[in-house]
Design a protein around this motif. Structure first.
Motif, PDB file in Angstrom:
ATOM      1  N   SER A 145       0.817  -1.224   0.000  1.00 39.04           N
ATOM      2  CA  SER A 145       0.000   0.000   0.000  1.00 39.04           C
ATOM      3  C   SER A 145       0.847   1.269   0.000  1.00 39.04           C
ATOM      4  N   VAL A 146       1.891   1.295   0.810  1.00 39.40           N
ATOM      5  CA  VAL A 146       2.689   2.508   0.957  1.00 39.40           C
ATOM      6  C   VAL A 146       3.405   2.873  -0.331  1.00 39.40           C
ATOM      7  N   SER A 147       4.107   1.937  -0.922  1.00 37.26           N
ATOM      8  CA  SER A 147       4.876   2.248  -2.129  1.00 37.26           C
ATOM      9  C   SER A 147       3.966   2.608  -3.299  1.00 37.26           C
ATOM     10  N   LEU A 148       2.866   1.881  -3.454  1.00 40.60           N
ATOM     11  CA  LEU A 148       1.928   2.184  -4.537  1.00 40.60           C
ATOM     12  C   LEU A 148       1.334   3.572  -4.383  1.00 40.60           C
ATOM     13  N   LYS A 257      14.645   2.073  -0.809  1.00 40.61           N
ATOM     14  CA  LYS A 257      14.057   1.273  -1.891  1.00 40.61           C
ATOM     15  C   LYS A 257      12.926   0.428  -1.327  1.00 40.61           C
ATOM     16  N   MET A 258      11.792   0.405  -2.034  1.00 42.26           N
ATOM     17  CA  MET A 258      10.604  -0.331  -1.598  1.00 42.26           C
ATOM     18  C   MET A 258      10.095  -1.239  -2.715  1.00 42.26           C
ATOM     19  N   PRO A 259       9.434  -2.347  -2.359  1.00 42.75           N
ATOM     20  CA  PRO A 259       8.792  -3.182  -3.387  1.00 42.75           C
ATOM     21  C   PRO A 259       7.519  -2.527  -3.893  1.00 42.75           C
ATOM     22  N   VAL A 266      10.635   0.589  -6.293  1.00 41.66           N
ATOM     23  CA  VAL A 266      10.723   2.039  -6.432  1.00 41.66           C
ATOM     24  C   VAL A 266      11.751   2.552  -5.431  1.00 41.66           C
ATOM     25  N   THR A 267      12.590   3.461  -5.886  1.00 40.80           N
ATOM     26  CA  THR A 267      13.633   4.044  -5.054  1.00 40.80           C
ATOM     27  C   THR A 267      13.328   5.517  -4.819  1.00 40.80           C
ATOM     28  N   PHE A 268      13.390   5.923  -3.547  1.00 40.63           N
ATOM     29  CA  PHE A 268      13.199   7.325  -3.169  1.00 40.63           C
ATOM     30  C   PHE A 268      14.530   7.865  -2.665  1.00 40.63           C
TER      31      PHE A 268
END
Length: 275
Positions: A145-148, A257-259, A266-268
């Motif tokens: 949920s968070v990364s999306l 980096k998150m899935p 995705v990398t922030f």
């Protein structure tokens, strides 16, 4: 392969949980402070009129409280913001109630509970209470949920060139669903995003999506057992992995980096400054 880079400014933060009532208190816990002796009672967001607040379920009050904190910290009118709200599983207590009622001999549902059961109920309470006429999206992505939602929010912020409120919230999971997700803690966290070109102070964050690469969730840099359990079990508490980019008081690299899915990540990256 990477997609086009996104960039926006994080201007302010709001937060609420069992042992913290705002972003400052949450930062103290993440840095190792002890939790209090008693848990906070569910939030009572002042922006919701009293009559409506009494009927509002916990997920609504969580989302609205942290959203209100973030807008006040940014000193921006709430009605000026486009909104994205996200919960990993939504209001599981109301879902459980409706399923049990409809499976029983007496199938009359409470109109108030039915009204509050829809996934966009928090967004509805927020936009009505603040008289917001801008678009308000509601997302559910379980453990991603968070990364999306961060990606959704940054795309909107950049492509539409608008300031945006993004709120993450999850209440304790109903007992019947505990074998699926053993979350026992409430959590809410809100960010105010502005386009990177906006003339406003904030933390500049860049995001890049990478295909054909699955990433695990980052390990959280906190010695507090409550925070560690919250991060492990509450889907939207995964936003705490972004916390090191929002303050320089944590020792870390400026990259998270998150899935996103089974085959994407995705990398922030923090470019400059801080909230």
């Amino acid at each position: 392969m990477q997609a086009k880079e996104l960039a926006c400014k994080i201007v302010s933060v709001g937060a609420w949980g069992s042992y913290f009532a705002n972003w400052d208190e949450l930062q103290q816990l993440m840095q190792g402070s002890d939790v209090g002796q008693t848990k906070n009672v569910g939030p009572k967001p002042a922006v919701i009129p009293a009559n409506e607040r009494r009927r509002a379920p916990l997920p609504v009050r969580l989302a609205v409280e942290s959203s209100w904190q973030a807008t006040q910290a940014a000193n921006v009118p709430p009605e000026s913001l486009t909104c994205v709200f996200v919960s990993g599983l939504g209001d599981t207590d109301l879902t459980d109630y409706m399923c049990k009622t409809l499976a029983s001999e007496h199938k009359e549902l409470s109109p108030t509970k039915f009204h509050n059961s829809v996934h966009n109920a928090p967004a509805g309470y927020w936009t009505i209470s603040t008289k917001t006429m801008s678009a308000a999206n509601s997302v559910a992505g379980y453990e991603e949920s968070v990364s999306l939602t961060l990606l959704e929010a940054m795309i909107q912020c950049e492509s539409e060139n608008v300031p945006l409120l993004v709120t993450f919230y999850d209440a304790p999971v109903a007992d019947v669903l505990q074998p699926i997700l053993a979350n026992r803690e409430p959590f809410a966290f809100s960010l105010i995003l502005y386009p990177a070109s906006a003339d406003i102070d904030g933390t500049l964050i860049r995001a890049n999506v990478t295909y054909n690469e699955r990433a695990p969730w980052p390990q959280l840099q906190s010695s507090n057992e409550y925070i560690a359990a919250l991060y492990a079990n509450n889907p939207t508490a995964k936003i705490l992995s972004l916390a090191p980019l929002l303050t320089q008081s944590f020792a870390c690299e400026d990259v998270v980096k998150m899935p996103l899915s089974k085959g994407t990540s995705v990398t922030f990256q923090r470019s400059q400054g801080r909230v």
